[in-house]
Write an enzyme that holds these catalytic residues in place. Structure first.
Site, PDB file in Angstrom:
ATOM      1  N   ASP A 170     -26.731  48.074  78.815  1.00 39.23           N
ATOM      2  CA  ASP A 170     -26.008  47.444  79.918  1.00 39.23           C
ATOM      3  C   ASP A 170     -24.812  48.290  80.344  1.00 39.23           C
ATOM      4  O   ASP A 170     -23.896  48.536  79.550  1.00 39.23           O
ATOM      5  CB  ASP A 170     -25.518  46.057  79.478  1.00 39.23           C
ATOM      6  CG  ASP A 170     -24.863  45.293  80.613  1.00 39.23           C
ATOM      7  OD1 ASP A 170     -25.584  44.904  81.545  1.00 39.23           O
ATOM      8  OD2 ASP A 170     -23.631  45.104  80.591  1.00 39.23           O
ATOM      9  N   SER A 216     -24.089  38.752  88.421  1.00 38.14           N
ATOM     10  CA  SER A 216     -23.241  38.514  87.259  1.00 38.14           C
ATOM     11  C   SER A 216     -22.037  37.692  87.696  1.00 38.14           C
ATOM     12  O   SER A 216     -21.469  37.950  88.773  1.00 38.14           O
ATOM     13  CB  SER A 216     -22.786  39.862  86.666  1.00 38.14           C
ATOM     14  OG  SER A 216     -21.978  39.651  85.543  1.00 38.14           O
ATOM     15  N   TYR A 263     -17.391  51.137  84.206  1.00 33.22           N
ATOM     16  CA  TYR A 263     -17.046  51.162  82.780  1.00 33.22           C
ATOM     17  C   TYR A 263     -16.348  52.477  82.406  1.00 33.22           C
ATOM     18  O   TYR A 263     -16.715  53.550  82.874  1.00 33.22           O
ATOM     19  CB  TYR A 263     -18.291  50.944  81.915  1.00 33.22           C
ATOM     20  CG  TYR A 263     -18.745  49.488  81.916  1.00 33.22           C
ATOM     21  CD1 TYR A 263     -17.969  48.489  82.497  1.00 33.22           C
ATOM     22  CD2 TYR A 263     -19.942  49.108  81.344  1.00 33.22           C
ATOM     23  CE1 TYR A 263     -18.378  47.164  82.505  1.00 33.22           C
ATOM     24  CE2 TYR A 263     -20.362  47.768  81.346  1.00 33.22           C
ATOM     25  CZ  TYR A 263     -19.573  46.808  81.941  1.00 33.22           C
ATOM     26  OH  TYR A 263     -19.970  45.490  81.953  1.00 33.22           O
TER      27      TYR A 263
HETATM   28  P1  NAP Z   1     -18.413  41.277  72.079  1.00 33.59           P
HETATM   29  O1  NAP Z   1     -19.603  41.619  71.263  1.00 33.59           O
HETATM   30  O2  NAP Z   1     -18.017  39.871  72.276  1.00 33.59           O
HETATM   31  O3  NAP Z   1     -17.116  42.044  71.538  1.00 33.59           O
HETATM   32  C1  NAP Z   1     -17.211  43.322  71.007  1.00 33.59           C
HETATM   33  C2  NAP Z   1     -15.895  43.641  70.356  1.00 33.59           C
HETATM   34  O4  NAP Z   1     -15.785  42.862  69.158  1.00 33.59           O
HETATM   35  C3  NAP Z   1     -15.795  45.105  69.975  1.00 33.59           C
HETATM   36  O5  NAP Z   1     -14.486  45.559  70.285  1.00 33.59           O
HETATM   37  C4  NAP Z   1     -16.011  45.054  68.467  1.00 33.59           C
HETATM   38  O6  NAP Z   1     -15.286  46.080  67.808  1.00 33.59           O
HETATM   39  C5  NAP Z   1     -15.378  43.718  68.122  1.00 33.59           C
HETATM   40  N1  NAP Z   1     -15.768  43.218  66.794  1.00 33.59           N
HETATM   41  C6  NAP Z   1     -14.910  42.913  65.818  1.00 33.59           C
HETATM   42  N2  NAP Z   1     -15.550  42.501  64.731  1.00 33.59           N
HETATM   43  C7  NAP Z   1     -16.846  42.532  64.983  1.00 33.59           C
HETATM   44  C8  NAP Z   1     -18.002  42.215  64.230  1.00 33.59           C
HETATM   45  N3  NAP Z   1     -17.963  41.763  62.981  1.00 33.59           N
HETATM   46  N4  NAP Z   1     -19.188  42.386  64.787  1.00 33.59           N
HETATM   47  C9  NAP Z   1     -19.273  42.839  66.055  1.00 33.59           C
HETATM   48  N5  NAP Z   1     -18.198  43.162  66.837  1.00 33.59           N
HETATM   49  C10 NAP Z   1     -17.000  43.015  66.304  1.00 33.59           C
HETATM   50  O7  NAP Z   1     -18.740  41.910  73.503  1.00 33.59           O
HETATM   51  P2  NAP Z   1     -17.908  42.706  74.630  1.00 33.59           P
HETATM   52  O8  NAP Z   1     -17.740  44.101  74.206  1.00 33.59           O
HETATM   53  O9  NAP Z   1     -16.717  41.956  75.045  1.00 33.59           O
HETATM   54  O10 NAP Z   1     -18.957  42.609  75.803  1.00 33.59           O
HETATM   55  C11 NAP Z   1     -20.299  43.033  75.544  1.00 33.59           C
HETATM   56  C12 NAP Z   1     -20.876  43.700  76.755  1.00 33.59           C
HETATM   57  O11 NAP Z   1     -20.924  42.777  77.835  1.00 33.59           O
HETATM   58  C13 NAP Z   1     -20.092  44.887  77.318  1.00 33.59           C
HETATM   59  O12 NAP Z   1     -20.371  46.090  76.632  1.00 33.59           O
HETATM   60  C14 NAP Z   1     -20.627  44.945  78.734  1.00 33.59           C
HETATM   61  O13 NAP Z   1     -21.880  45.618  78.740  1.00 33.59           O
HETATM   62  C15 NAP Z   1     -20.844  43.476  79.059  1.00 33.59           C
HETATM   63  N6  NAP Z   1     -19.743  42.873  79.860  1.00 33.59           N
HETATM   64  C16 NAP Z   1     -20.059  42.398  81.091  1.00 33.59           C
HETATM   65  C17 NAP Z   1     -19.089  41.777  81.856  1.00 33.59           C
HETATM   66  C18 NAP Z   1     -19.469  41.250  83.208  1.00 33.59           C
HETATM   67  O14 NAP Z   1     -18.572  40.848  83.975  1.00 33.59           O
HETATM   68  N7  NAP Z   1     -20.738  41.225  83.548  1.00 33.59           N
HETATM   69  C19 NAP Z   1     -17.769  41.639  81.381  1.00 33.59           C
HETATM   70  C20 NAP Z   1     -17.474  42.128  80.111  1.00 33.59           C
HETATM   71  C21 NAP Z   1     -18.480  42.740  79.349  1.00 33.59           C
HETATM   72  P3  NAP Z   1     -16.050  47.352  67.154  1.00 33.59           P
HETATM   73  O15 NAP Z   1     -16.591  48.186  68.263  1.00 33.59           O
HETATM   74  O16 NAP Z   1     -14.969  47.969  66.371  1.00 33.59           O
HETATM   75  O17 NAP Z   1     -17.144  46.792  66.287  1.00 33.59           O
END
Ligand code: NAP
Length: 306
Positions: free
Chosen positions: A54, A164, A59
């Site tokens: 994704d 989205s 980004y």
């Molecule tokens: P998330 O999986 O909720 O959060 C990931 C964050 O949590 C990372 O910084 C990760 O750090 C941390 N984390 C801490 N402990 C963890 C554990 N035990 N296991 C896994 N992660 C842990 O998702 P997100 O990054 O906020 O969003 C996911 C994806 O959604 C993005 O990459 C993007 O593709 C998409 N997105 C879309 C929109 C939209 O408007 N459509 C908005 C935001 C995001 P570490 O890397 O250190 O593990």
């Protein structure tokens, strides 16, 4: 790979891996990964069954797609064994886009087409498996935007189209002007963000039989770092279910909680750590029963259901 690890977003449409690799944070670490490191990360994700990636044009301040594309060029796998998703319409105010005087949205045909062309070039591919409009644009002219999306689909540059952060009504408006169905709405949801359960988003998804993609499925990490009462309560509930199910990890249960919903949610995972990705794949094998699911909802809302 068993079927449970794949999902067809809507009838006759693109199939994704049930857990998607989110590339938003690719360049956020202390060390900027080089092309070799990105290629290794792509290989790790694919080996775990996460074949769908994704992206969005914005980004990493408009830099992630090109960094990912450089890794993809070194990765030894085949383009048609993975799915590339991107988004457009958010216009960031950044030195990388000096013409943007302020943050805004742009769903004009000219911008949508130009953004897709840039994403294709950056990723080093000639098609996107899925294009999403990133945010609803109050100035969207549905006829114009739909015509641009239909043209991109007809040219083969985009194989499927979704949205989205759209409300059901915004989704329906755009869908009404397209010659094909919108295949998903990528929305925010997690054990800490449950509004989609009651704001009509998931009802709409079930009614039209499309699988919603879910962003920040772990609350962007606040599930682990948050020090409020609510986060503590939710962590305790997740830990109890982790012990009961043998999941062994709060993140696994938090993802399994999403997967339990009948609207067929597709979590987009945000970690860049291979060991965390590997742990979360176990969520596909953990089935929560109703009372485990409700115990987590109760912890999130701070009260039993009525
Ligand atoms: P998330 O999986 O909720 O959060 C990931 C964050 O949590 C990372 O910084 C990760 O750090 C941390 N984390 C801490 N402990 C963890 C554990 N035990 N296991 C896994 N992660 C842990 O998702 P997100 O990054 O906020 O969003 C996911 C994806 O959604 C993005 O990459 C993007 O593709 C998409 N997105 C879309 C929109 C939209 O408007 N459509 C908005 C935001 C995001 P570490 O890397 O250190 O593990």
């Amino acid at each position: 790979m068993s079927d449970r690890r794949r999902i067809v977003l809507t009838k006759g449409a693109v199939s994704l891996s049930r857990l998607v690799f989110g590339a938003w944070r690719l360049l956020d670490g202390p060390v900027r990964p080089d092309a070799e490191a990105v290629a290794r990360l792509i290989g790790t994700a694919v080996d775990l069954g996460l074949t769908s990636f994704d992206h969005a044009d914005i980004y990493g301040n408009y830099e992630v797609e090109a960094a990912f594309g450089a890794g993809l060029a070194r990765w030894k796998g085949k383009r048609d064994s993975i799915e590339l998703i991107s988004k457009c319409d958010i216009m960031l105010q950044t030195a990388n886009r000096p013409d943007n005087r302020l943050k805004h949205y742009d769903t004009s045909a000219a911008h949508v087409v130009a953004s897709v062309e840039r994403s294709l070039t950056s990723l080093g591919t000639d098609y996107l498996d899925l294009l999403l409009l990133h945010r609803p644009d109050p100035l969207m002219n549905a006829d114009e935007t739909a015509a641009a999306l239909a043209g991109l689909a007809k040219s083969g540059k985009v194989r499927a189209v979704g949205v989205s952060n759209f409300t059901p009504s915004q989704f329906d408006l755009l869908a009404s002007r397209l010659p094909f169905p919108l295949v998903t709405n990528q929305i925010e949801m997690s054990v800490l963000k449950t509004t989609a359960l009651t704001d009509g988003s998931l009802d709409h998804a079930q009614r039209l039989a499309y699988a919603p993609m879910i962003w920040s499925p772990l609350g962007g990490g606040s599930l682990f770092t948050g020090n409020g009462e609510r986060e503590a309560r939710v962590r305790a509930a997740l830990a109890a279910v982790a012990a009961e199910t043998g999941a062994g990890d709060l993140a696994v249960v938090a993802i399994a909680w999403l997967l339990r919903h009948p609207a067929r949610l597709v979590p987009v995972l945000g970690t860049m750590k291979p060991e965390r990705l590997a742990a979360m794949v176990k969520a596909l094998d953990i089935g929560l029963d109703r009372q485990q699911w409700f115990a987590i909802l109760e912890a999130s809302e701070g009260r039993p259901v009525a």
